[in-house]
Design a protein around this motif. Structure first.
Motif, mmCIF file in Angstrom:
data_model
loop_
_atom_site.group_PDB
_atom_site.id
_atom_site.type_symbol
_atom_site.label_atom_id
_atom_site.label_comp_id
_atom_site.label_asym_id
_atom_site.label_seq_id
_atom_site.Cartn_x
_atom_site.Cartn_y
_atom_site.Cartn_z
ATOM 1 N N ASP A 158 -41.040 -29.742 -21.948
ATOM 2 C CA ASP A 158 -40.429 -29.359 -23.225
ATOM 3 C C ASP A 158 -39.741 -30.597 -23.773
ATOM 4 O O ASP A 158 -39.039 -31.277 -23.038
ATOM 5 C CB ASP A 158 -39.366 -28.271 -23.020
ATOM 6 N N GLU A 215 -35.463 -27.111 -28.410
ATOM 7 C CA GLU A 215 -36.882 -27.330 -28.119
ATOM 8 C C GLU A 215 -37.683 -27.515 -29.404
ATOM 9 O O GLU A 215 -37.706 -26.648 -30.262
ATOM 10 C CB GLU A 215 -37.443 -26.140 -27.334
ATOM 11 N N GLY A 241 -43.304 -27.771 -26.876
ATOM 12 C CA GLY A 241 -43.527 -27.211 -25.550
ATOM 13 C C GLY A 241 -44.956 -27.497 -25.152
ATOM 14 O O GLY A 241 -45.868 -27.306 -25.956
ATOM 15 N N LYS A 299 -42.989 -19.889 -16.205
ATOM 16 C CA LYS A 299 -43.956 -20.499 -17.117
ATOM 17 C C LYS A 299 -45.317 -19.805 -17.022
ATOM 18 O O LYS A 299 -45.669 -19.239 -15.989
ATOM 19 C CB LYS A 299 -44.095 -21.991 -16.804
HETATM 20 MN MN MN Z 1 -41.651 -23.555 -24.961
#
Ligand code: MN
Ligand code: ATP
Length: 493
Positions: free
Chosen positions: A408, A416, A419, A391
């Motif tokens: 998420d 997804e 986010g 990340k």
């Molecule tokens: Mn994402």
């Protein structure tokens, strides 16, 4: 007195008895032996058409009415009457039909039969006239309206972040360059010339005055300081970093604008140009952020069902027979909240054979996300506390030092949809994270300043508008929920 009405208005029973002017496009025409024609007219104001009854007593019946074909544009004046037909409250008995524009039946691509979405993408300029794309456009409009209403009501301020930016928010090289340089002959930084040879008796020209031979210029790097902004610039991949500057001063803000990613992923969920909504709130921690995301999505889903019932009925019957049930179910229950580490355990114990083997530390693939959402929980899932290694630098590091406060939101089919994260507000940790990801803190000096002066906990997320529209409509391909999709190799319209 003649009133100008939309088809949507004319279809309502309250319009019975009014003399109206309607303008739109002919969907179909059918002639009855009883001395009149039925014209199905649509103007985009609603899903349904209005039926026009055109009697053969009209002066131009033979010359105009009987010549009307799909796609012709017309203006119809007439009386709104109660309809004897099923599924429509009203119809219009025409007193005059004026042809505005013809549509040659030999060449007009939208004839009666159903066209594939692939084909319709090749005529993106005409597809707004189809049932499906009209419905998508109205639902998309409603989603945008709900987005603004939701955030305004929650006390968020609409802020505009730049489309052209010098910062690469995701730390990845998936950005479009913005330049005014002549790309065939870009200016190059000179290569240091070789030491001048001193010829006996002839004074050497100092290096600075020596012209750099073209061959050597070619070896230099492109000189970005000669570019428009005197540095490298890109189209934004997210308004996050700039959005934070306003949140850390105004409290609650959101951005909503176009976003660009040059990722070469030819999937049904990725566009090179899409619209993103990014709320950011000071004094928010991760649970606040999750609550906001859940309230936000439920509001959008509820609004769409309430305000676009006819369009949603169409999606439910023609595109995805489960969509209304799914949306209603989501609005009536709460999202599952699951730490990444527990998700990995569930996947490992699932007994499923995945293409990408599961192990802690990996970025989840859509097959994993879909298993969790569609098979295991059967409802939206908010995954959080992801490994720090996968990340970006701006996400807050947890006390375990291994994970970050990322989240998420995953939904069935689309995967997804949101986010987000709580942001790292500690200066020293942020700097460590930047170093860890090979980023130069000087390039982000203004972002780092937010931690230097009056730092506060804050959090936010990004919702891809098209993913949301895709989800509520059940449309399989994201290219069919944006008017003019930009994808690798495709920028015709
Ligand atoms: Mn994402
Ligand atoms: P994905 O893993 O699906 O590629 P991401 O993790 O790169 O998405 P984020 O950077 O978290 O996406 O962006 C926030 C949101 O923007 C995503 O949740 C998604 O809704 C949307 N989004 C991201 N990339 C795209 C894209 N190429 N096309 C359309 N929407 C996108």
């Amino acid at each position: 007195m003649t009133e100008i009405l939309s088809v949507r208005e004319a279809r309502q029973a309250e319009s019975i008895g009014k003399t109206v002017l309607l303008r739109g496009w002919v969907r179909t025409r059918r002639d009855s032996k009883a001395g009149f024609s039925f014209i199905e007219l649509n103007d985009g104001s609603c899903f349904g058409n209005i039926q026009i009854l055109a009697p053969n007593s009209l002066a131009n019946y033979d010359s105009v009415v009987l010549q009307l074909t799909s796609g012709c544009s017309v203006a119809v004046t007439g009386l709104v009457k109660e309809s004897p037909g099923q599924g429509q409250a009203t119809e219009v008995e025409a007193a005059a039909v004026e042809l505005l524009g013809t549509a040659d039946a030999e060449t007009y691509p939208l004839q009666k039969k159903r066209h594939s979405f692939e084909f319709l993408r090749t005529i993106a300029h005409l597809r707004p006239r189809t049932n499906t794309f009209g419905a998508v456009a109205r639902v998309r409009n409603q989603v945008c309206y709900s987005i603004h209403r939701f955030f305004q009501e929650e006390g968020f301020l609409y802020v505009h972040t730049p489309v052209i930016t010098a910062s690469d928010c995701e730390g990845a090289g998936e950005m479009f360059r913005v330049t005014t340089l002549d790309i065939d002959h870009p200016p190059r930084t000179p290569v240091p010339p070789a030491q001048p040879v001193l010829l006996a008796g002839v004074p050497a020209v100092p290096p600075a005055q020596q012209p750099v031979p073209p061959a050597q210029q070619q070896d230099g790097k492109i000189d970005d300081t000669k570019d428009f902004f005197e540095r490298r610039a890109y189209l934004t991949v997210s308004g996050l970093l700039e959005g934070e500057t306003y949140a850390c001063g105004l409290g609650r803000i959101y951005t909503f604008g176009p976003t660009f990613r040059a990722e070469n992923s030819n999937t049904a969920r990725h566009l090179a140009e899409f619209w993103m909504v990014e709320p950011e709130a000071a004094f928010f921690e991760l649970p606040d952020n999750m609550d906001l995301a859940e309230r936000f999505l439920k509001r959008i889903f509820r609004d769409v069902m309430e305000h676009c019932p006819e369009d949603m009925q169409f999606f439910n019957s023609q595109i995805d027979k489960t969509i209304l049930e799914t949306l209603t179910g989501i609005c009536d229950s709460s999202f599952e909240r699951l730490p990444y580490t527990e998700a990995i355990d569930i996947l490992l114990k699932s007994g499923e054979k995945f293409d990408y083997p599961v192990q802690w530390g990996m970025d989840l693939q859509s097959e994993h996300e879909r298993y969790l959402v569609e098979r295991h929980f059967n409802k939206p899932v908010i995954l959080f506390d992801y490994p720090r290694t996968i990340k970006p630098f701006y996400m807050k590091v947890n006390d375990d030092e291994k994970t970050v406060r990322a989240m998420d939101v995953l939904v069935p089919k689309v995967g997804e949809i949101i986010g987000g994260s709580q942001r790292e507000e500690r200066l020293d940790v942020l700097l460590t994270r930047m170093k860890e990801q090979d980023l130069n803190a000087d390039d982000y000096w203004w972002y780092v300043d937010l931690r230097r002066y009056g730092t506060v906990p804050h959090a936010g997320f990004g919702l891809g508008l098209e993913r949301a529209v895709q989800f509520v409509t059940g449309m399989a391909n994201i290219r069919d929920v944006i008017p003019f999709p930009r994808t690798p190799g495709s920028c015709e319209f």
